[in-house]
Structures are given as structure tokens and as C-alpha cells.
Design a protein around this motif. Sequence first.
Motif, mmCIF file in Angstrom:
data_model
loop_
_atom_site.group_PDB
_atom_site.id
_atom_site.type_symbol
_atom_site.label_atom_id
_atom_site.label_comp_id
_atom_site.label_asym_id
_atom_site.label_seq_id
_atom_site.Cartn_x
_atom_site.Cartn_y
_atom_site.Cartn_z
ATOM 1 N N GLY A 90 0.810 -1.215 0.000
ATOM 2 C CA GLY A 90 0.000 0.000 0.000
ATOM 3 C C GLY A 90 0.839 1.259 0.000
ATOM 4 N N ARG A 91 1.874 1.269 0.815
ATOM 5 C CA ARG A 91 2.757 2.443 0.869
ATOM 6 C C ARG A 91 3.495 2.609 -0.452
ATOM 7 N NH1 ARG A 91 8.203 2.872 4.081
ATOM 8 N NH2 ARG A 91 8.794 4.968 3.477
ATOM 9 N N LEU A 92 3.971 1.503 -1.038
ATOM 10 C CA LEU A 92 4.658 1.577 -2.322
ATOM 11 C C LEU A 92 3.728 2.134 -3.392
ATOM 12 C CD1 LEU A 92 7.190 1.004 -4.024
ATOM 13 C CD2 LEU A 92 6.297 -1.319 -4.380
ATOM 14 N N GLY A 93 2.516 1.622 -3.428
ATOM 15 C CA GLY A 93 1.545 2.116 -4.408
ATOM 16 C C GLY A 93 1.267 3.595 -4.249
ATOM 17 N N ALA A 94 1.130 4.043 -3.000
ATOM 18 C CA ALA A 94 0.876 5.465 -2.745
ATOM 19 C C ALA A 94 2.053 6.321 -3.222
ATOM 20 C CB ALA A 94 0.606 5.692 -1.265
ATOM 21 N N LEU A 95 3.271 5.869 -2.970
ATOM 22 C CA LEU A 95 4.456 6.613 -3.415
ATOM 23 C C LEU A 95 4.518 6.732 -4.932
ATOM 24 C CD1 LEU A 95 7.241 5.181 -1.065
ATOM 25 C CD2 LEU A 95 6.412 7.542 -1.133
ATOM 26 N N LEU A 96 4.031 5.702 -5.619
ATOM 27 C CA LEU A 96 4.109 5.671 -7.078
ATOM 28 C C LEU A 96 2.840 6.184 -7.755
ATOM 29 C CD1 LEU A 96 5.824 2.173 -7.446
ATOM 30 C CD2 LEU A 96 6.907 4.432 -7.557
ATOM 31 N N GLY A 97 1.816 6.470 -6.965
ATOM 32 C CA GLY A 97 0.556 6.946 -7.535
ATOM 33 C C GLY A 97 -0.244 5.861 -8.222
ATOM 34 N N LEU A 98 -0.132 4.628 -7.708
ATOM 35 C CA LEU A 98 -0.843 3.492 -8.309
ATOM 36 C C LEU A 98 -2.010 3.065 -7.439
ATOM 37 C CD1 LEU A 98 2.225 1.251 -9.296
ATOM 38 C CD2 LEU A 98 0.900 2.759 -10.784
ATOM 39 N N ASN A 99 -3.033 2.516 -8.074
ATOM 40 C CA ASN A 99 -4.132 1.928 -7.310
ATOM 41 C C ASN A 99 -3.724 0.531 -6.856
ATOM 42 O OD1 ASN A 99 -4.545 0.135 -9.456
ATOM 43 N ND2 ASN A 99 -6.186 1.370 -10.347
ATOM 44 N N SER A 100 -4.578 -0.121 -6.108
ATOM 45 C CA SER A 100 -4.262 -1.423 -5.527
ATOM 46 C C SER A 100 -3.965 -2.478 -6.599
ATOM 47 C CB SER A 100 -5.422 -1.884 -4.648
ATOM 48 O OG SER A 100 -5.155 -3.130 -4.080
ATOM 49 N N ALA A 101 -4.786 -2.523 -7.634
ATOM 50 C CA ALA A 101 -4.581 -3.510 -8.698
ATOM 51 C C ALA A 101 -3.270 -3.253 -9.437
ATOM 52 C CB ALA A 101 -5.750 -3.494 -9.677
ATOM 53 N N GLY A 102 -2.977 -1.998 -9.715
ATOM 54 C CA GLY A 102 -1.738 -1.656 -10.397
ATOM 55 C C GLY A 102 -0.512 -1.996 -9.554
ATOM 56 N N THR A 103 -0.635 -1.769 -8.246
ATOM 57 C CA THR A 103 0.473 -2.083 -7.337
ATOM 58 C C THR A 103 0.713 -3.583 -7.283
ATOM 59 O OG1 THR A 103 -0.039 -0.121 -6.014
ATOM 60 C CG2 THR A 103 1.332 -1.810 -4.980
ATOM 61 N N THR A 104 -0.366 -4.358 -7.193
ATOM 62 C CA THR A 104 -0.228 -5.819 -7.164
ATOM 63 C C THR A 104 0.419 -6.318 -8.450
ATOM 64 O OG1 THR A 104 -2.122 -6.074 -5.696
ATOM 65 C CG2 THR A 104 -1.491 -8.003 -6.997
ATOM 66 N N SER A 105 -0.006 -5.784 -9.585
ATOM 67 C CA SER A 105 0.563 -6.174 -10.874
ATOM 68 C C SER A 105 2.052 -5.831 -10.924
ATOM 69 C CB SER A 105 -0.187 -5.460 -11.998
ATOM 70 O OG SER A 105 0.374 -5.751 -13.240
ATOM 71 N N LEU A 106 2.407 -4.646 -10.456
ATOM 72 C CA LEU A 106 3.803 -4.213 -10.420
ATOM 73 C C LEU A 106 4.645 -5.159 -9.569
ATOM 74 C CD1 LEU A 106 6.073 -1.897 -10.651
ATOM 75 C CD2 LEU A 106 5.155 -1.166 -8.464
ATOM 76 N N ILE A 107 4.188 -5.445 -8.355
ATOM 77 C CA ILE A 107 4.953 -6.311 -7.450
ATOM 78 C C ILE A 107 5.055 -7.722 -8.022
ATOM 79 C CG2 ILE A 107 5.015 -7.348 -5.145
ATOM 80 C CD1 ILE A 107 3.681 -4.705 -4.148
ATOM 81 N N ASP A 108 3.956 -8.231 -8.582
ATOM 82 C CA ASP A 108 3.991 -9.561 -9.204
ATOM 83 C C ASP A 108 5.041 -9.610 -10.315
ATOM 84 O OD1 ASP A 108 1.960 -10.460 -7.544
ATOM 85 O OD2 ASP A 108 0.392 -10.330 -9.089
ATOM 86 N N ARG A 109 5.066 -8.574 -11.160
ATOM 87 C CA ARG A 109 6.006 -8.517 -12.280
ATOM 88 C C ARG A 109 7.454 -8.473 -11.770
ATOM 89 N NH1 ARG A 109 3.613 -4.440 -14.638
ATOM 90 N NH2 ARG A 109 4.920 -2.803 -13.769
#
Length: 150
Positions: free
Chosen positions: A58-77
Motif C-alpha cells: 500500500g505504501r509503495l503504491g501510494a508513493l508511485l501513484g498506483l491503485n491497488s490492482a496496479g500495485t499488485t501487478s507491479l509487485i507480481d512482475r
Amino acid sequence: MASQGPELEIVHLLRAVTVELGLHSSRFARRNALHPTDVRALIALMDASRADEEMSAGRLGALLGLNSAGTTSLIDRLERGGHVRRVRGRADRRKVVVEVDEKAVELGQAFFGPLIDRTVELLQGYDERERAAIRGFLEGVRDAAVAEEG
């Protein structure tokens, strides 16, 4: 608008430096089959590691301006690429945090190390008072950019 003095010349030089650093980062991303957001995420994770701070998704997504789904996709990748791992939090074992893998640190060091070394070498040519002025200027520019998000 600011006057057309030596200050504006420095602003234009800072813009040119920003563009060149962005292009350098893009070359790294391209050579390593990463998205530019992947690189920003790895930088955020390395900064957190240096500060001995845990980084939740959640903190990573907030820093990058991503929503939850985008953050999960990023971390998975990034996890599939061996760049990050999900681990249990130190203080709260129920919490999952994201850590940068040493492989990603080594990859970044191999690419960015020469630029970092050259930058450190340049800074060593300045005395402590001059470095403090440079630091203050860069912090002020960063803070102004953050305020513009506002």
C-alpha cells in the motif's frame, strides 16, 4: 514569471540534467526489460532499505501513484523477474512487506555505479559549505515539486 537572470540559466540547466537522468534511467529499464514504473519502485524500495524502513504494498503504491490492482501487478512482475520478494514484517509478522532482492541492487549498481561514482567525485571538489548549499538547493527544488502535486 521569474526574471531572465543567472537564476533562470540554472533552472534550465537543472531541467537539462533532469532530462538526461530520465533518459539514463530509461536506458536501464529498456536493457533490463523493465517498465519505467518498475525502476521507480526499485528506487523507492532501495531508499526504504537504506532508511531501515519496511515497505508495504500500500505504501509503495501510494508513493508511485498506483491503485491497488496496479500495485499488485507491479509487485507480481518484479517478483517474477527476481527483483523483489514479499516477506513478513519484522515487528508485525501478519503484515506482508516488499523487499528489493540483492540481484536487483547488483543490477542497478552495475549500470548506475559509474554515474554515481562520477557524481561523488564531482561533489568531493566542493567544500562542506558548498555541498550544504547544493543540498539545500536540491531539497528546495524537490519540495517545490512535491508542493505542485498539491
